[in-house]
Design a protein around this motif. Structure first.
Motif, PDB file in Angstrom:
ATOM      1  N   ALA A   1       2.692  -3.037  -4.565  1.00  0.00           N
ATOM      2  CA  ALA A   1       2.786  -2.976  -6.021  1.00  0.00           C
ATOM      3  C   ALA A   1       2.711  -1.553  -6.539  1.00  0.00           C
ATOM      4  N   THR A   2       2.903  -0.562  -5.664  1.00  0.00           N
ATOM      5  CA  THR A   2       2.803   0.823  -6.103  1.00  0.00           C
ATOM      6  C   THR A   2       3.923   1.184  -7.069  1.00  0.00           C
ATOM      7  N   ALA A   3       3.565   1.930  -8.105  1.00  0.00           N
ATOM      8  CA  ALA A   3       4.540   2.323  -9.128  1.00  0.00           C
ATOM      9  C   ALA A   3       5.615   3.241  -8.561  1.00  0.00           C
ATOM     10  N   GLY A   4       5.353   3.873  -7.409  1.00  0.00           N
ATOM     11  CA  GLY A   4       6.337   4.756  -6.793  1.00  0.00           C
ATOM     12  C   GLY A   4       7.632   4.046  -6.443  1.00  0.00           C
ATOM     13  N   LEU A   5       7.566   2.740  -6.251  1.00  0.00           N
ATOM     14  CA  LEU A   5       8.765   1.973  -5.916  1.00  0.00           C
ATOM     15  C   LEU A   5       9.642   1.707  -7.131  1.00  0.00           C
ATOM     16  N   GLU A   6       9.151   2.013  -8.320  1.00  0.00           N
ATOM     17  CA  GLU A   6       9.950   1.842  -9.528  1.00  0.00           C
ATOM     18  C   GLU A   6      11.121   2.826  -9.573  1.00  0.00           C
TER      19      GLU A   6
ATOM     20  N   VAL B   1      14.143   4.235  -5.033  1.00  0.00           N
ATOM     21  CA  VAL B   1      14.448   4.883  -3.753  1.00  0.00           C
ATOM     22  C   VAL B   1      13.372   4.505  -2.739  1.00  0.00           C
ATOM     23  N   LEU B   2      13.808   4.101  -1.544  1.00  0.00           N
ATOM     24  CA  LEU B   2      12.886   3.839  -0.440  1.00  0.00           C
ATOM     25  C   LEU B   2      13.423   4.598   0.767  1.00  0.00           C
ATOM     26  N   LEU B   3      12.866   5.789   0.982  1.00  0.00           N
ATOM     27  CA  LEU B   3      13.381   6.692   2.009  1.00  0.00           C
ATOM     28  C   LEU B   3      12.883   6.297   3.399  1.00  0.00           C
ATOM     29  N   ASP B   4      13.770   6.347   4.379  1.00  0.00           N
ATOM     30  CA  ASP B   4      13.376   6.140   5.765  1.00  0.00           C
ATOM     31  C   ASP B   4      12.711   7.403   6.289  1.00  0.00           C
TER      32      ASP B   4
ATOM     33  N   ALA C   1      -3.251   5.706  -1.287  1.00  0.00           N
ATOM     34  CA  ALA C   1      -2.016   5.218  -0.661  1.00  0.00           C
ATOM     35  C   ALA C   1      -0.850   5.333  -1.636  1.00  0.00           C
ATOM     36  N   GLY C   2      -1.068   4.879  -2.863  1.00  0.00           N
ATOM     37  CA  GLY C   2      -0.027   4.954  -3.883  1.00  0.00           C
ATOM     38  C   GLY C   2       0.351   6.382  -4.204  1.00  0.00           C
ATOM     39  N   SER C   3      -0.661   7.262  -4.331  1.00  0.00           N
ATOM     40  CA  SER C   3      -0.418   8.659  -4.653  1.00  0.00           C
ATOM     41  C   SER C   3       0.336   9.360  -3.528  1.00  0.00           C
ATOM     42  N   PHE C   4      -0.071   9.129  -2.281  1.00  0.00           N
ATOM     43  CA  PHE C   4       0.585   9.752  -1.128  1.00  0.00           C
ATOM     44  C   PHE C   4       2.043   9.303  -1.047  1.00  0.00           C
ATOM     45  N   PHE C   5       2.266   8.007  -1.237  1.00  0.00           N
ATOM     46  CA  PHE C   5       3.633   7.489  -1.181  1.00  0.00           C
ATOM     47  C   PHE C   5       4.490   8.110  -2.278  1.00  0.00           C
ATOM     48  N   ASN C   6       3.962   8.157  -3.489  1.00  0.00           N
ATOM     49  CA  ASN C   6       4.713   8.734  -4.614  1.00  0.00           C
ATOM     50  C   ASN C   6       5.069  10.193  -4.370  1.00  0.00           C
ATOM     51  N   ARG C   7       4.100  10.967  -3.882  1.00  0.00           N
ATOM     52  CA  ARG C   7       4.336  12.398  -3.649  1.00  0.00           C
ATOM     53  C   ARG C   7       5.330  12.610  -2.516  1.00  0.00           C
ATOM     54  N   ALA C   8       5.237  11.784  -1.478  1.00  0.00           N
ATOM     55  CA  ALA C   8       6.182  11.891  -0.367  1.00  0.00           C
ATOM     56  C   ALA C   8       7.608  11.617  -0.852  1.00  0.00           C
ATOM     57  N   GLN C   9       7.769  10.559  -1.637  1.00  0.00           N
ATOM     58  CA  GLN C   9       9.094  10.214  -2.169  1.00  0.00           C
ATOM     59  C   GLN C   9       9.638  11.349  -3.043  1.00  0.00           C
ATOM     60  N   ASP C  10       8.773  11.916  -3.885  1.00  0.00           N
ATOM     61  CA  ASP C  10       9.191  12.998  -4.776  1.00  0.00           C
ATOM     62  C   ASP C  10       9.675  14.215  -4.002  1.00  0.00           C
ATOM     63  N   ARG C  11       9.127  14.409  -2.798  1.00  0.00           N
ATOM     64  CA  ARG C  11       9.482  15.572  -1.980  1.00  0.00           C
ATOM     65  C   ARG C  11      10.543  15.236  -0.934  1.00  0.00           C
ATOM     66  N   ASN C  12      11.184  14.068  -1.098  1.00  0.00           N
ATOM     67  CA  ASN C  12      12.244  13.646  -0.181  1.00  0.00           C
ATOM     68  C   ASN C  12      11.735  13.470   1.245  1.00  0.00           C
TER      69      ASN C  12
END
Length: 203
Positions: free
Chosen positions: A122-127, A130-133, A146-157
């Motif tokens: 339910a992390t907002a990062g999935l909004e 993009v779901l990067l491999d 967990a949510g913060s780490f995922f969001n920051r990782a996605q933001d940094r590609n």
């Protein structure tokens, strides 16, 4: 929360069978909705629960009855809130003891497996859409981290292979997921956010 998890599964292309559960709806997002686990046409591989704490116990009992193997309990209000919550968590623990059901949580943000396009989270990062491999496995005892780490990782590609929030660890705990990732050939690095090691020998 439950609607968000279902939406993400559909948005990111999970190709397994999905059974929404809600006793007040016949259809959600174009999928036939079932009132409870007993009414499903088959026992699912995993049940995701994002419902009020007081409603958790009957679905868990139904999972045990039907031979469901896994449950992810997003719902909070258990040991993290103190004595009242601890007694609720003990009740939950007693329900799953002796069954084949393995539980992630309660009080988690969820689990993401990018190889399976399976964001049961339910992390907002999935909004962002993009779901990067990637090849990094991340396991966290804190849902917020967990949510913060995922969001920051996605933001940094930076793609993750897995993101697991273990929450209160009523059953499965951090070491169980690290153990799996160690043997996974697609995982090149494992990152953990650890608040406390419950089972030192396993760790």
């Amino acid at each position: 929360m439950g609607g968000r998890v279902l939406l993400f599964l559909l948005r990111y292309g999970y190709d397994g069978r999905i059974y929404p559960l809600n006793p007040q709806s016949d259809e959600i997002f174009g999928l036939r909705c079932y009132p409870d686990i007993r009414s499903l046409p088959e026992a699912p591989d995993v049940v995701i629960m994002a419902i009020p704490k007081q409603l958790i116990y009957d679905p868990i009992a139904q999972c045990c009855e039907r031979g469901v193997k896994n449950a992810v309990i997003i719902s909070g209000g258990f040991a993290e809130i103190g004595d009242a919550g601890r007694s609720s968590q003990e009740k939950l623990k007693s329900l799953i003891q002796g069954s084949s059901l393995r539980v992630v949580g309660p009080n988690v943000i969820g689990v993401i497996s990018t190889p399976n396009r399976m964001p049961i989270a339910a992390t907002a990062g999935l909004e962002a859409g993009v779901l990067l491999d990637g090849s990094i496995g991340f396991v966290s005892q804190s849902g917020a981290m967990a949510g913060s780490f995922f969001n920051r990782a996605q933001d940094r590609n930076l793609g993750l292979r897995y993101m697991v929030s273990v929450g209160n660890e009523v059953d499965l705990e951090l070491s169980d997921f690290v153990d799996y990732m160690i043997d996974d050939p697609g995982t090149s690095a494992i990152v953990c956010f650890v608040e406390g090691v419950r089972k030192a020998q396993s760790f």
